[in-house]
Design a protein around this motif. Structure first.
Motif: not given
Length: 304
Positions: A28-29, A31-32, A66, A207-208, A211, A214-215, A287
């Motif tokens: 998975a991407a 996580v920030t 988002s 990755e972006g 992300k 999933n948002w 991103l």
């Protein structure tokens, strides 16, 4: 025409693809780390607002489907010099939909923002928004100029349906908007996280895209559907002359190639907006080009 339809799928119709993603088996991407926000979150009928930092006011509005986490990569830096107000639309990010399943979603959000700004005696608020959030930022500038000191639009048009073609009108877009709303509302929410690249052009990296998927998977389909319809049938071009906020800046991604410049310049023709292209990026500029995006935000708010 292919580029136009691709851009439309990113900016408007993306939730119909990401509300029911398929789980797969790859990394998975990353996580920030989320910024540490103030403990109190203000809940309003159409939005919630979280805060962090001290200084001049800066409101950040995410886009369709988002959450406020869209801004995680820039909040810590911005909070060093500003009081940052992170908006989240009710029904996105796993929040309760509250009033956002009804018509008037966009008007309700801007009314909530204005009410909050006036009630808290906030002066010269800078308002930045991505995608649908950019449309909302322009609505604030045009309809609530007394509450809006600066406007930054991130990869958004004043009439999204121009992505169908330069002669699009609200009436010609309405049948497509109705179909998009019905399709989005009928799409079940995902029950498992996205772990493989879903494709699409939301971001230039896998990755972006993971992300973003999933948002979007956490968004309430009823809210996304109503938002899709209202975004596609809102033409703000006749009101842009009322935006007196300075600066009024529009960042746009150039991932669609030379057509991007034509589309964005046509959409903002005759308006007071200053257009700034961001190279090597798709719709989620924050991103794809985080350093350039942060610098653009800092230039927007000005030296402190």
């Amino acid at each position: 025409m292919n580029h136009l339809l691709l851009r439309l799928s990113v900016a408007v119709l993306a939730p119909t693809a990401i509300l029911h993603p398929q789980a797969a088996h790859c990394q998975a991407a990353p996580v920030t780390a989320a910024p540490k926000l103030d403990p109190v979150v203000t809940q309003l009928p159409h939005i919630s607002i979280a805060t962090v930092g001290k200084g001049p006011a800066l409101f950040l509005i995410p886009g369709l489907a988002s959450p406020r986490a869209v801004w995680d990569g820039v909040v810590a830096d911005l909070a060093k010099t500003h009081r940052v107000y992170l908006v989240q639309v009710n029904g996105f990010g796993g929040d309760d939909a509250r009033e956002n399943t009804k018509p008037g979603l966009l008007d309700g959000i801007t009314a909530d923002l204005n009410t909050y700004i006036v009630a808290n005696k906030i002066k010269d608020a800078a308002i930045a928004g991505h995608s649908m959030g950019g449309l909302l930022a322009m609505m604030m500038g045009a309809r609530y100029p007394q509450s809006t000191g600066r406007v930054l639009v991130v990869d958004s048009l004043p009439f999204f349906s121009l992505l169908f073609g330069p002669t699009a009108t609200v009436e010609s877009a309405r049948p497509f908007a109705e179909q998009a709303r019905a399709r989005t509302i009928s799409t079940p929410q995902a029950t498992a996280p996205v772990t493989s690249d879903p494709g699409g052009i939301w971001s230039i990296t896998a990755e972006g895209r993971i992300k973003v998927a999933n948002w979007g998977a956490k968004a309430d389909p009823r809210v996304s559907g109503q938002a899709v319809y209202e975004v596609m049938t809102t033409d703000l071009r006749p009101e842009l002359g009322k935006v007196t906020a300075k600066p009024f800046t529009v960042l746009y991604a150039t991932g669609a190639g030379p057509q991007a410049k034509t589309i964005w310049e046509g959409g903002y023709a005759g308006s007071p907006a200053t257009l700034v292209p961001i190279a090597d990026s798709w719709h989620f500029i924050m991103l794809d080009q985080p350093a350039a995006f942060l610098q653009a935000l800092k230039s927007f708010v000005g030296p402190q």
